[in-house]
Design an enzyme around this catalytic site. Structure first.
Site, PDB file in Angstrom:
ATOM      1  N   GLU A 168       7.389 -27.576  29.967  1.00  0.00           N
ATOM      2  CA  GLU A 168       6.751 -26.926  30.481  1.00  0.00           C
ATOM      3  C   GLU A 168       5.848 -28.882  30.523  1.00  0.00           C
ATOM      4  O   GLU A 168       5.431 -28.893  29.184  1.00  0.00           O
ATOM      5  CB  GLU A 168       5.676 -25.764  30.438  1.00  0.00           C
ATOM      6  CG  GLU A 168       4.988 -25.956  30.965  1.00  0.00           C
ATOM      7  CD  GLU A 168       4.190 -24.646  31.222  1.00  0.00           C
ATOM      8  OE1 GLU A 168       2.722 -24.704  31.593  1.00  0.00           O
ATOM      9  OE2 GLU A 168       4.418 -24.065  30.491  1.00  0.00           O
ATOM     10  N   GLU A 185      -4.589 -29.530  33.840  1.00  0.00           N
ATOM     11  CA  GLU A 185      -5.168 -28.470  34.262  1.00  0.00           C
ATOM     12  C   GLU A 185      -6.925 -28.759  34.186  1.00  0.00           C
ATOM     13  O   GLU A 185      -7.548 -29.632  33.229  1.00  0.00           O
ATOM     14  CB  GLU A 185      -4.714 -27.756  33.456  1.00  0.00           C
ATOM     15  CG  GLU A 185      -3.563 -27.853  33.098  1.00  0.00           C
ATOM     16  CD  GLU A 185      -3.092 -26.624  31.985  1.00  0.00           C
ATOM     17  OE1 GLU A 185      -3.358 -25.421  32.335  1.00  0.00           O
ATOM     18  OE2 GLU A 185      -3.094 -27.350  31.249  1.00  0.00           O
TER      19      GLU A 185
END
Length: 238
Positions: free
Chosen positions: A179, A184
């Protein structure tokens, strides 16, 4: 051979790149499925992800065309060109925007825009009486093995409990297939959080010196993928 020698090992792809997808405007939504349901166990956000119809009903997803401020090109001349070439969000227009927010053909309003428009994709969340907010999670329809992925952001929300994210993964085979959390925005932080998730045997020893600008952090409290319970074991980046 020289390119591989200078940039990295053979498995580390380097240009030339060809445009495969250009996600913009009203067609943006065609590239994604709207995930419906609760958040993943690992993040366990206090929200419910809603369908496309519900998102448009709540006006938490939309596409809006706005005039570009007249002073924007002067302050950042490279921004508009990059947007046009990479994501195609700018289009020529003879319209202007007046202080009331209505479009008109009056050139006297050129002090408010430079005569061009930009198309923006807006996404946000909405409160509910029950408590959990209604939000949006998009999952791409196409699968990529490699590539260059460009996200052109004008604004990313910030605040307590806010966690907007743009990431790549193979959830059905997580974490074996990895991933990549590209962006973010956690709470009020001013620096974007970037992370890689993988199996414990994954190493980054083959990354040439000077090709990355950040550094690896140790991590504790990472939730277990199945139970969601945090593990306090120290995970060291290698």
């Amino acid at each position: 051979y020289m390119g591989q020698k200078l940039v990295g090992p053979p498995r580390q792809p380097v240009g030339a790149y060809q445009l495969v997808e250009l996600q913009e405007g009203d067609a943006f939504w065609d590239y994604y499925n709207f995930y419906v349901g609760s958040d993943s166990i690992g993040s366990n956000g206090y929200l419910q992800y809603v369908s496309k119809d519900r998102a448009f009903e709540l006006s938490i997803a939309n596409v809006t065309t706005e005039g570009i401020p007249a002073d924007e090109e002067k302050s950042a001349p490279g921004i508009k060109q990059a947007s046009l070439n990479l994501v195609g969000v700018g289009t020529d227009s003879e319209q202007y925007v007046d202080p009331e927010g209505d479009a008109s053909d009056n050139p006297s309003q050129s002090m408010f825009t430079n005569g061009d428009d930009e198309t923006f994709v807006y996404m946000k969340s909405a409160p509910t009486k029950e408590g959990p907010r209604e939000s949006i999670r998009l999952e791409g329809k196409r699968r990529f093995h490699r590539g260059l992925f460009i996200l052109d952001l004008r604004h990313m929300p910030t605040g307590c409990g806010v966690w907007p994210a743009f990431w790549l993964t193979d959830e059905a085979n997580w974490p074996v297939n990895g991933e990549i959390d590209i962006v973010e925005g956690v709470n009020f932080q001013s620096t974007a959080k970037t992370a890689l998730h993988s199996t414990q045997v994954c190493k980054m020893d083959d990354v040439p010196l000077g090709t990355k600008t950040g550094s690896w952090d140790d991590a504790t409290g990472v939730p277990d993928a199945k139970t969601g319970k945090p593990s306090m074991a120290i995970r060291e980046a290698t």
